[in-house]
Each structure stands twice: as C-alpha cells, then as structure tokens.
Design an enzyme around this catalytic site. Structure first.
Site, PDB file in Angstrom:
ATOM      1  N   TYR A  35       7.304  17.632  11.003  1.00  0.00           N
ATOM      2  CA  TYR A  35       8.204  16.477  11.114  1.00  0.00           C
ATOM      3  C   TYR A  35       9.675  16.867  11.017  1.00  0.00           C
ATOM      4  CZ  TYR A  35       3.933  14.078   9.391  1.00  0.00           C
ATOM      5  OH  TYR A  35       2.680  13.618   9.188  1.00  0.00           O
TER       6      TYR A  35
ATOM      7  N   TYR B  36       1.511  14.359   0.795  1.00  0.00           N
ATOM      8  CA  TYR B  36       1.255  15.011   2.087  1.00  0.00           C
ATOM      9  C   TYR B  36       1.585  16.504   2.013  1.00  0.00           C
ATOM     10  CZ  TYR B  36       1.268  10.082   3.289  1.00  0.00           C
ATOM     11  OH  TYR B  36       1.011   8.729   3.301  1.00  0.00           O
TER      12      TYR B  36
ATOM     13  N   ARG C 144       3.107   7.702  -0.441  1.00  0.00           N
ATOM     14  CA  ARG C 144       4.140   8.678  -0.775  1.00  0.00           C
ATOM     15  C   ARG C 144       4.868   8.357  -2.088  1.00  0.00           C
ATOM     16  NH1 ARG C 144       6.480  11.369   3.159  1.00  0.00           N
ATOM     17  NH2 ARG C 144       5.611   9.829   4.576  1.00  0.00           N
TER      18      ARG C 144
ATOM     19  N   GLU D 114       0.814  -1.224   0.000  1.00  0.00           N
ATOM     20  CA  GLU D 114       0.000   0.000   0.000  1.00  0.00           C
ATOM     21  C   GLU D 114       0.840   1.263   0.000  1.00  0.00           C
ATOM     22  OE1 GLU D 114      -3.488  -1.459   3.056  1.00  0.00           O
ATOM     23  OE2 GLU D 114      -1.859  -0.218   3.795  1.00  0.00           O
TER      24      GLU D 114
ATOM     25  N   CYS E  41       2.594  33.446  11.706  1.00  0.00           N
ATOM     26  CA  CYS E  41       3.164  33.927  12.960  1.00  0.00           C
ATOM     27  C   CYS E  41       3.537  32.742  13.860  1.00  0.00           C
ATOM     28  CB  CYS E  41       2.158  34.837  13.647  1.00  0.00           C
ATOM     29  SG  CYS E  41       2.901  35.760  14.980  1.00  0.00           S
ATOM     30  N   GLU E  42       4.548  31.982  13.433  1.00  0.00           N
ATOM     31  CA  GLU E  42       5.048  30.824  14.172  1.00  0.00           C
ATOM     32  C   GLU E  42       6.535  30.702  13.844  1.00  0.00           C
ATOM     33  OE1 GLU E  42       3.552  28.215  15.952  1.00  0.00           O
ATOM     34  OE2 GLU E  42       1.505  28.980  15.805  1.00  0.00           O
TER      35      GLU E  42
HETATM   36  C1  LIG Z   1      -0.419   6.128   5.409  1.00  0.00           C
HETATM   37  C2  LIG Z   1      -0.661   4.696   5.139  1.00  0.00           C
HETATM   38  C3  LIG Z   1      -0.041   4.062   4.068  1.00  0.00           C
HETATM   39  C4  LIG Z   1       0.913   4.754   3.128  1.00  0.00           C
HETATM   40  O1  LIG Z   1       2.057   5.233   3.728  1.00  0.00           O
HETATM   41  P1  LIG Z   1       3.170   5.887   2.768  1.00  0.00           P
HETATM   42  O2  LIG Z   1       4.284   6.211   3.672  1.00  0.00           O
HETATM   43  O3  LIG Z   1       2.584   7.103   2.173  1.00  0.00           O
HETATM   44  O4  LIG Z   1       3.527   4.868   1.754  1.00  0.00           O
HETATM   45  C5  LIG Z   1      -0.352   2.742   3.831  1.00  0.00           C
HETATM   46  N1  LIG Z   1      -1.205   2.059   4.635  1.00  0.00           N
HETATM   47  C6  LIG Z   1      -1.809   2.639   5.690  1.00  0.00           C
HETATM   48  C7  LIG Z   1      -2.741   1.857   6.505  1.00  0.00           C
HETATM   49  C8  LIG Z   1      -1.556   3.974   5.977  1.00  0.00           C
HETATM   50  O5  LIG Z   1      -2.158   4.537   7.032  1.00  0.00           O
END
Ligand SMILES: *Cc1c(COP(=O)(O)O)cnc(C)c1O
Length: 455
Positions: free
Chosen positions: A345, A407, A305, A302, A378-379
C-alpha cells in the site's frame, strides 16, 4: 499533539473524556527502549511485540465513545488468540471474514450472540462450515452482500439471522485497494437494497443492514463517512417503516423487524509521527448525528485497525549498512514477508532506531541521515522506507517499526521461503511468546511426494 505515556496533565488535551492513563495514541517513541532490547535479545528478531494492555485501552476508548452502540472487532486486523481473548474480555463482539476467523473466534470463547460472519464471495467450504456452526450457535449472524450468496445459504438450509450488506456508493480509505464502500465487489447496490432485504425476509430472519466504507477514515474524510452513515440510516428507516417509502414499489410492504444498522469500521490511526490521532468522540458524534433517529434500532461499528495498530511493533536488527551516492541502504532481517503494508500500500510506518550496535553512541548522539531500510527479499519493493531521515544506523542496531499491530503478522507470508517471525504478547508487565518463530522445516510440512516419486 503527541501523547506520551504517563505524560503531563496536558498530554491528552484533545479527545475529550479519556484520562492520562488511556491516551488517544501510543507513539513508537513511547515504547520503553530497554524493554524492547531485552525482548529482542531473548527472542531474536524479527519479532512482533503486541501489548495486550494497550489493546484493552483501545477497546475501552471505543466503548466509551460509542456507549449505546454495538462495537464489533474486525478480527482480520489481528487474529492472534491472546488478542481475541483480550477483546472478548473487554466486551466487544467479533466480526469474522472467513470460516477460519470464525473458528478462531469460537476457540477464543466468543458466545454465538457475539459472532458475526461476513461473506464476500464465500468459498463453498466456508459456507458449509458457517451453516454448521449456526446449528449449534443460532444466535450467530451472517452478513451477505449478493443475491447469489443468499441463494447459496438457503440451499444449505440456512434460515437464521441475516444482515444485508449494502453498497452505499461512497467509499473512503487510505489507498484505493482498501476502499470498499463504493467498490462493486462489496454489497448489494443501494438502489436494490430495499427489494432484496424484503425478499430476504421471506427466507431468513433479517436483523440488520450493513456497509463498510473502507479502511483509514481520517479527519479529512469524515464527510464521506457521514454520507455513508446517513444513507444507511435512511435505508433502515425505510425498511422498518418509520418513514413513508419513496418508491411506490415498497409502499405498504410489511415493516421488517430489524435490530441494527452496522456502518462498518475503518477508523484511522496516526501512522506518521505528526499525524493527529482521530478524535473518536467527534467521530462518534458525527456518526450518531448522520444516522439520525433509528426508531429504536441499535447502531453498530466494526473497527479492526483501531483496536490493535498502536499496540504492536515489529523489531528488526540491522545486518548491513551500505553507503551509496544517493543514500545509505540499511539492510535488516525483517522484510515485506513479515510486514507487507509498505510494499503493498506504500504505507508509512514510523521507524525508531533503538541503537545497540557495538561501540556506537546512543542514537540520539549520532547524526541524522537519510536511510533506506530494506529487507532480505529479492524484490525492489521490499523496503520499509526510502531516504527517511533517522539517527544514522549501524550494524547491530535494533530498529522498531511502529504501528505494526494491525495487518502486520496477519499479512505475513513465506515468500522467498522465509519462515514467519515470532510474536510476544505483553500483559500486566509479563511477556510471553504467543506465536513461536517458524522454522525452515515448517515450510515444507504440507508438501507430498510428486507422482513420479523421488527423482
Ligand atoms: C476490514 C473490515 C473492517 C475493519 O476495517 P478497519 O480499517 O481495520 O477498521 C470492518 N468491516 C468489514 C466488513 C471489513 O471487511
């Protein structure tokens, strides 16, 4: 290694099968400066630019590296309609983290059997919506990681496809805020997963097990990835009964009819100019190797990014240059409300000075100086970098903040009453505005009169 667009024959030496036409990474320097200037002139700044052709290339490299796996795009990295349609056409499924994301994936034309919804402490209205969608799209799969969530699904009459999210007890990530694999918030504890999965099978059609280690798997963190994947392989084998169960409690239990083992996303991208790109074929091989023989189950991944990050840049204009004893502070019209990652981050984003200030030489012909690039919020944390060496910026220059496709717009917000930026998508050489710039008037559209009326 730096792969450049249309680079020479060696431009893509590492990474195996990819051709020069689809390099393993697109660097901020690879973007055409003239094109970015034209877009900023026409659409103003701050402006996100997302190249759909690059999104498609990233999908193609993933599918090539994982030919036998299900590749699911974690929609939350970038939910723009144009991106979702591109990913759908490329053949990835959609992994959705909320009712809103599911709604957008449906609108972008993903069929039910390509929709996955992962519930993390889901609000009631999200569950109501998802259960409702499942009535008309029964091929949709719900992933849940707490017994309470399973109960709440059952209470709503849901008895469809279910995937159990497991906390494998190992995590990885570029920052502790995105390390999910071992955070107790996510998934059923590994030691209870067998029991919960078997009990779930009495109420749902249990089709898979799932774990996500966190975001930012990089070449140094492959070991924890391997560890997570091998635990998930063991769990799946135990559930489908291809190996004798370790604990007496589940011995002799009916095997579950699982379809897949989902080992999550988190494939890292090179944010720094000298970071090596992830060797995707090597990650794929390590994953297959660690998961082991799945007895016919499908492997699923999954990535979010990885699909969109290097396909996007944020363009911003320099409006202030302030010399101070320590460094030069360079004020720009984009801030943490447009791109939150550096403030949230401490994330590094490359910044390229594209020049353009009246009467100034091209950036390459200027001196290099340490610059702090800061936004209008303003940070103190509202800075894209501090003391970074770059071609001395001048008022009127255009800067490209790179690797901003994941993101980026997605985490944009309206703090300090800042309207969110516009976004332009590129495809086949064409550019079109896919999200118009917000106006100040947009900020108050949800406001209603206070109980006392006008004061
Ligand atoms: C955010 C997320 C991803 C993807 O993460 P990446 O770092 O963008 O690849 C995959 N699975 C779940 C359940 C997530 O919450």
């Amino acid at each position: 290694m730096t792969a450049t667009e249309g680079g020479g024959p060696d431009a893509n030496a590492s990474g195996g099968d990819e051709s020069d036409a689809n390099p393993t990474v697109r660097r901020t320097d690879d973007w055409d400066a003239g094109r970015l200037h034209d877009l900023a002139d026409e659409h103003d700044t701050p402006l996100y630019v997302q190249d759909l052709d690059r999104v498609r290339e990233n999908c193609e490299r993933l599918l090539a590296a994982f030919p036998d796996a299900d590749v699911r795009y974690a929609v939350k990295a970038h939910t723009g309609r144009a991106v979702l349609e591109t990913v759908r056409d490329a053949g990835l499924d959609a992994e959705c983290a909320s009712a809103g994301e599911l709604d957008r994936a449906l609108a972008a034309g993903f069929d039910g059997d390509r929709l996955h919804y992962t519930a993390v402490n889901p609000p009631a209205r999200d569950l109501d919506y998802v259960v409702d969608v499942a009535e008309s799209e029964p091929a949709l799969t719900v992933t849940a990681g707490a017994v309470d969530t399973l109960d709440r699904l059952a209470e709503r009459g849901y008895d469809g496809r279910l995937c159990l999210r497991v906390n494998p007890g190992v995590g990885a990530g570029h920052h502790e805020k995105v390390t999910t694999g071992s955070a107790p918030k996510f998934g059923v504890p590994y030691g209870r997963a067998v029991r919960v999965a078997r009990e779930s099978a009495e109420r749902f059609d249990v089709v898979g097990v799932h774990a996500h280690a966190g975001s930012g798997i990089d070449p140094d963190q492959l070991d924890s990835h391997r560890e997570l994947v091998s635990r998930m392989g063991d769990l799946a084998r135990e559930l489908i009964g291809v190996e004798p169960a370790d604990d007496a409690g589940s011995r002799g239990a009916d095997p579950l009819d699982l379809e897949y083992v989902d080992v999550g996303g988190g494939f890292g991208v090179p944010y720094r100019e000298d970071d090596e790109p992830l060797d995707l074929p090597a990650v794929a091989e390590a994953t297959r190797d660690a998961v082991g023989d799945l007895g016919g189950l499908t492997l699923a991944v999954e990535p979010g990014r990885y699909v969109v990050a290097d396909a996007g840049v944020l363009l911003t204009r320099v409006n202030t240059v302030k010399p101070t004893p320590a460094e030069t502070v360079v004020g720009v019209d984009a801030g943490m409300t447009d791109l939150l990652r550096p403030a949230m981050y401490d994330a590094y984003h490359p910044i390229r000075n594209l020049g353009g200030a009246d009467g100034e030489p091209a950036p390459a012909d200027r001196g290099v100086e340490p610059a702090t690039v800061a936004g209008p919020i303003c940070e103190t944390g509202d800075a894209f970098c501090t003391g970074r060496a770059m071609a001395r910026p001048a008022r009127g220059d255009l800067l490209a903040v790179g690797v901003a496709g994941a993101y980026g717009y997605e985490m944009a917000n309206q703090y300090n009453s800042r309207p969110r930026p516009a976004e332009v998508a590129l495809a086949d050489g064409e550019a079109s505005v896919v999200r118009r710039r917000e106006l100040v008037a947009d900020l108050t559209t949800v406001e209603r009169e206070s109980p006392g009326g006008k004061r």
